[in-house]
Design an enzyme around this catalytic site. Structure first.
Site, PDB file in Angstrom:
ATOM      1  N   ILE A 106       0.870  -1.199   0.000  1.00  0.00           N
ATOM      2  CA  ILE A 106       0.000   0.000   0.000  1.00  0.00           C
ATOM      3  C   ILE A 106       0.897   1.236   0.000  1.00  0.00           C
ATOM      4  O   ILE A 106       1.721   1.391   0.899  1.00  0.00           O
ATOM      5  CB  ILE A 106      -0.915   0.042   1.254  1.00  0.00           C
ATOM      6  CG1 ILE A 106      -1.684  -1.268   1.417  1.00  0.00           C
ATOM      7  CG2 ILE A 106      -1.860   1.228   1.183  1.00  0.00           C
ATOM      8  CD1 ILE A 106      -2.543  -1.323   2.682  1.00  0.00           C
TER       9      ILE A 106
ATOM     10  N   ASP B  94       5.320  -5.584  15.565  1.00  0.00           N
ATOM     11  CA  ASP B  94       5.469  -5.215  14.153  1.00  0.00           C
ATOM     12  C   ASP B  94       4.541  -4.034  13.806  1.00  0.00           C
ATOM     13  O   ASP B  94       4.957  -3.077  13.145  1.00  0.00           O
ATOM     14  CB  ASP B  94       5.143  -6.449  13.286  1.00  0.00           C
ATOM     15  CG  ASP B  94       5.137  -6.132  11.817  1.00  0.00           C
ATOM     16  OD1 ASP B  94       6.230  -6.046  11.234  1.00  0.00           O
ATOM     17  OD2 ASP B  94       4.042  -5.961  11.240  1.00  0.00           O
TER      18      ASP B  94
ATOM     19  N   LYS C  10       5.340   0.090  12.686  1.00  0.00           N
ATOM     20  CA  LYS C  10       4.700   0.834  11.598  1.00  0.00           C
ATOM     21  C   LYS C  10       4.036   2.102  12.125  1.00  0.00           C
ATOM     22  O   LYS C  10       4.026   3.133  11.445  1.00  0.00           O
ATOM     23  CB  LYS C  10       3.699  -0.072  10.880  1.00  0.00           C
ATOM     24  CG  LYS C  10       4.415  -1.223  10.170  1.00  0.00           C
ATOM     25  CD  LYS C  10       3.471  -2.336   9.790  1.00  0.00           C
ATOM     26  CE  LYS C  10       4.229  -3.489   9.133  1.00  0.00           C
ATOM     27  NZ  LYS C  10       3.415  -4.701   9.004  1.00  0.00           N
TER      28      LYS C  10
END
Ligand code: NAP
Length: 428
Positions: free
Chosen positions: A137, A202, A206
């Site tokens: 994305i 994780d 981000k």
């Protein structure tokens, strides 16, 4: 003109780049205004080199990184090895040698990005990492470029495909956490040590990167609170459904009056919320802003071709800028003083699952505890008792993080109450 590329690592993502250069060469060359050539590829050892050559990969494989770092012909170093070391050392050396760098390494960028970005600036070179957040994305460039005139107020994201795949199985098919993990591992979505995915680490990496692009603030990784999906029970999933919600692991970065708050946690999403229908390994980033309003960016958060596409877009951008002689601009130019939100300023509704003795008067006892912290209930559900214990589920009206901490401490101090789970609930 030819722009020469040195690849560090030739695993899943890196080996997807040649596909794009071959299948979309004409467009890539036109956009880059240059030919792109992968001149050297770093692999770990001769065994790996021979294996790759035997498999028909026609590259100049090297096993000593200095062959790339000291090669004055190489313009762009693309790090796709993962993990912190030796990636950090190799990227640092590449930037110091005046090479542009592309990486997809969220772990490294979230924890050491500040120093690498500063070094790149100092050396007047580019350091781009579109693939580090939500793989395929193109969210970072969208925030940096297309939303530059807009003011972002909140970013919510389903940012980890592995945990979202597991949650989808738990929600749609009633699987247990253990069964969902086992299948995720069998399908290659989860590693043998799934900690980073299932504990929200994780997604928190981000969130750190998204806060730079969305809010111009660089958070330390430690400032992003993270809670994973390991404690979610089939009971929580069933209650959520009964009340009209779907549970997902959601990253939430928002700016409140006192500053920025970032967290990753299992969240009750109303079934009609766009993020509630992001299923399986798909990712989505939902942006609230004063101009556009609400917008959502949806797609594959991982996978060879999607991730390599983002990496290749960074390479093209750098090659074009080399050609235009304006290379070295930061990936994200939005930067302002980082201010952390005061927890007393960060509000949300919460779900509480509390085990209480199966006797009269327990809801009243609970109401008194919540009331003492000025917290009111939006919904209360008492489930059928299991032996001596009954489960009470409460959805509160909005309360601050400080109130949440205080009321949780008060509940934990009551010997015959057990707080089983507490999750954030998003409003409609
Ligand atoms: N896969 C995805 O869908 C995805 C999505 C978004 C971002 N990313 C990021 O992209 C990066 C690459 O991921 P990946 O999935 O392609 O990983 P991968 O398949 O494990 O590939 C990494 C490769 O680098 C090699 N390597 C590790 N250390 C090395 C060293 N010192 N010298 C030479 N080679 C070395 C590894 O060899 P060994 O196998 O022998 O260790 C492996 O072949 C990571 O930062 C990851 O977080 C991946």
């Amino acid at each position: 003109m030819t722009v020469n590329i040195g690849l560090l690592g030739f695993g899943t993502v890196a080996s997807g780049i040649p596909f794009l250069l071959q299948e979309n060469g004409e467009k890539i060359v036109a956009a880059s205004r240059s030919d792109l050539e992968i001149t050297k590829v770093l692999v770990k050892d001769d065994e790996e080199k021979n294996r790759l050559l035997a498999a028909g990969n026609d590259y100049n494989f090297v096993t000593d990184v200095n062959e790339i770092l000291n090669d004055s012909e190489i313009d762009i170093v693309v790090e796709l090895m993962g993990r912190i070391e030796p990636a950090r050392t190799f990227i640092t050396s590449a930037l110091e040698a005046g090479k542009h760098v592309v990486s997809a390494n969220k772990d490294l960028i979230a924890t050491h990005g500040k120093e690498l970005i500063a070094l790149a600036q100092d050396k007047g070179v580019a350091f781009y990492y579109e693939a580090a957040v939500a793989g395929g994305i193109p969210i970072l460039r969208t925030l940096a470029n297309s939303l530059t005139s807009d003011k972002v107020t909140r970013i919510l994201g389903v940012l980890n495909g592995t945990s979202n795949f597991m949650m989808t199985k738990m929600v749609d098919e009633g699987w247990t956490y253990d069964a969902a993990l086992k299948t995720a591992q069998e399908l290659g979505y989860a590693e043998s040590d799934p900690t980073n995915d299932v504990e929200g680490i994780d997604a928190a990496y981000k969130a750190v990167i998204l806060s730079q692009f969305g809010f111009g603030m660089t958070l330390d990784f430690a400032a992003v609170s993270h809670k994973g999906i390991t404690t979610i029970t089939p009971d929580d999933v069933a209650v959520a459904q009964e009340l009209g919600y779907v549970i997902k692991l959601v990253g939430d970065v928002r700016e409140v009056e006192s500053g920025i708050s970032a967290e990753v946690a299992p969240t009750f999403l109303p079934k009609g919320h766009p993020l509630a229908s992001v299923n399986g390994v798909m990712n989505a980033v939902f942006v609230e802003s004063i101009g556009i309003g609400e917008s959502m960016y949806y797609g594959p958060g991982a996978g060879q071709k999607p991730t390599a596409t983002s990496v290749a877009a960074d390479i093209v951008r750098i090659a074009r800028r080399i050609n235009d002689k304006n290379v070295g601009k930061p990936f994200n130019e939005f930067a302002r003083e980082t201010k952390l939100a005061n927890p007393a300023d960060v509000f949300a509704k919460y779900y509480f699952a509390i085990d209480v003795p199966d006797k009269k008067g327990q809801i009243l006892r609970l109401a008194e505890i919540f009331n003492a912290q000025n917290i009111s209930f939006e919904q209360v559900l008492q489930q059928k008792a299991n032996g001596e214990v009954a489960r009470v589920v409460i959805i509160t009206h909005e309360l601050s993080q400080t109130q949440l901490e205080d009321v949780t401490a008060d509940l934990n101090a009551v010997a015959d109450f057990t707080v089983v789970n507490t999750f954030k609930v998003l409003g409609d």
